[in-house]
Enzyme design. Structure first.
Site, mmCIF file in Angstrom:
data_model
loop_
_atom_site.group_PDB
_atom_site.id
_atom_site.type_symbol
_atom_site.label_atom_id
_atom_site.label_comp_id
_atom_site.label_asym_id
_atom_site.label_seq_id
_atom_site.Cartn_x
_atom_site.Cartn_y
_atom_site.Cartn_z
ATOM 1 N N LYS A 264 0.843 -1.209 0.000
ATOM 2 C CA LYS A 264 0.000 0.000 0.000
ATOM 3 C C LYS A 264 0.874 1.253 0.000
ATOM 4 O O LYS A 264 0.612 2.220 -0.712
ATOM 5 C CB LYS A 264 -0.933 -0.013 1.224
ATOM 6 C CG LYS A 264 -2.046 -1.038 1.105
ATOM 7 C CD LYS A 264 -2.810 -1.248 2.407
ATOM 8 C CE LYS A 264 -3.851 -2.356 2.222
ATOM 9 N NZ LYS A 264 -4.573 -2.699 3.449
ATOM 10 N N GLN B 99 -4.737 -1.257 9.672
ATOM 11 C CA GLN B 99 -4.621 -2.570 9.038
ATOM 12 C C GLN B 99 -5.221 -3.643 9.949
ATOM 13 O O GLN B 99 -4.858 -3.757 11.112
ATOM 14 C CB GLN B 99 -3.135 -2.869 8.745
ATOM 15 C CG GLN B 99 -2.890 -4.185 8.031
ATOM 16 C CD GLN B 99 -3.470 -4.218 6.612
ATOM 17 O OE1 GLN B 99 -3.405 -3.241 5.879
ATOM 18 N NE2 GLN B 99 -4.071 -5.344 6.245
ATOM 19 N N ASP C 198 -11.253 2.926 4.171
ATOM 20 C CA ASP C 198 -11.675 1.532 4.012
ATOM 21 C C ASP C 198 -13.193 1.409 3.852
ATOM 22 O O ASP C 198 -13.692 0.348 3.469
ATOM 23 C CB ASP C 198 -11.244 0.727 5.257
ATOM 24 C CG ASP C 198 -10.011 -0.115 4.988
ATOM 25 O OD1 ASP C 198 -9.748 -0.423 3.810
ATOM 26 O OD2 ASP C 198 -9.311 -0.466 5.955
#
Ligand code: NAP
Length: 280
Positions: free
Chosen positions: A52, A96, A119
């Protein structure tokens, strides 16, 4: 059969995003920033975060990874998120997953400002997506959606069958296809006659986590099949779709790896830029 090359399509999307970032930089004299919080030393999470970070840097985003040991207190993370929420140079925040057991995942998700929730997991974004309002959209289903649209721009009236009902994949995927006027069936582990349901789909999205669950004789001729699954097996990484069999009947199919995976990361960058644009 069209092999849906997610790697290539994601690279094209990243190129478009790179141009957009440089235009935003000229317009606002600042660039979108993504901050990732990584807790613990689980190998897959470390790898995902590195990917990422690399992708974010490549398109010109300001990216930062904050690493914490696995035993970090929940309060430390919540305090940091509060600080990032107030920081104007941070457009998007991603924690994460999975988190260590002593940290409440939902509490952490809800502590992120919905406008910085890249997200799309915050209940506000989940609600907005299901109500058809503007929202951050979870990266993997957004990637699947973009791949489907590449193959079939007009989804009006198509029958879509989603296998798996997770908050991460199946449910947001359903909302995205409903918005495109598909007739959507969502299936799960208690579905009776999964094969029969799949056979009705002009589009099948499999997000289960079971190697090669969807067989060739489960798929209608000329269906579009998107394989989200990532399963480690003796023969390597395979998806939730029996690739060899399904490629003989489907109109288009994503490979694993090289299908949905690269799109997930590209969509995270896209979401960061969308958050930046909405806040400016
Ligand atoms: P998850 O949270 O474990 O959900 C799995 C879903 O599959 C559940 O809804 C479950 O039903 C359903 N299911 C389980 N067994 C089934 C069966 N025999 N028949 C029909 N449905 C069944 O999984 P997830 O997080 O959505 O992930 C799914 C897969 O996608 C995994 O392989 C994961 O590694 C992969 N993934 C890939 C990416 C990517 O970027 N490519 C991103 C995220 C995840 P119930 O609800 O009834 O339990």
């Amino acid at each position: 059969m069209i092999l849906i090359d997610g790697k290539k399509i994601a690279a094209e999307l990243r190129e478009e995003l790179k141009i957009e970032v440089s235009e935003l930089k000229s317009k606002y004299n600042k660039i979108p920033g993504l901050t990732v919080i990584l807790i613990g030393d689980m190998a897959p999470s470390q790898i995902y975060v590195r990917m990422k970070e690399k992708a974010a840097n490549e398109v010109g985003l300001k990216s930062e990874v904050l690493r914490y040991p696995g035993e970090v207190e929940e309060k430390t993370i919540l305090d940091k998120i509060e600080e990032l929420n107030k920081d104007n140079s941070v457009s998007g925040i991603l924690v994460q997953l999975p988190l260590p057991k002593h940290i409440d995942k939902q509490k952490v998700i809800e502590s992120i400002l919905p406008s910085k929730d890249v997200d799309g997991f915050h209940p506000m974004n989940v609600g907005n997506l299901s109500s058809g309002y503007e929202s951050s959209i979870p990266c993997t289903p957004l990637g699947c959606y973009l791949l489907i649209k590449k193959i079939e721009p007009n989804l009006n009236g198509k029958k879509a069958v989603i296998v798996g009902r997770s908050n991460l994949n199946g449910k947001p995927m359903t909302q995205l296809l409903l918005k495109e006027n598909c007739t959507v069936t969502i299936t799960h582990s208690k579905t009776k006659d999964l094969k029969g349901e799949c056979l009705k789909g002009d589009i099948i999205v499999a997000a289960v986590g079971m190697p090669e669950l969807v067989k060739g004789d489960w798929v209608k001729k000329d269906a579009i099949v998107i394989d989200v699954g990532i399963n480690k097996t003796e023969k390597g990484i395979v998806g939730d779709v029996a690739f060899d069999e399904v490629s003989k009947v489907a109109k288009a199919l994503t490979p694993v790896p090289g299908g949905v995976g690269p799109m997930t990361i590209a969509c995270l960058l896209k979401n960061t830029i969308e958050c930046f644009k909405r806040s400016n």
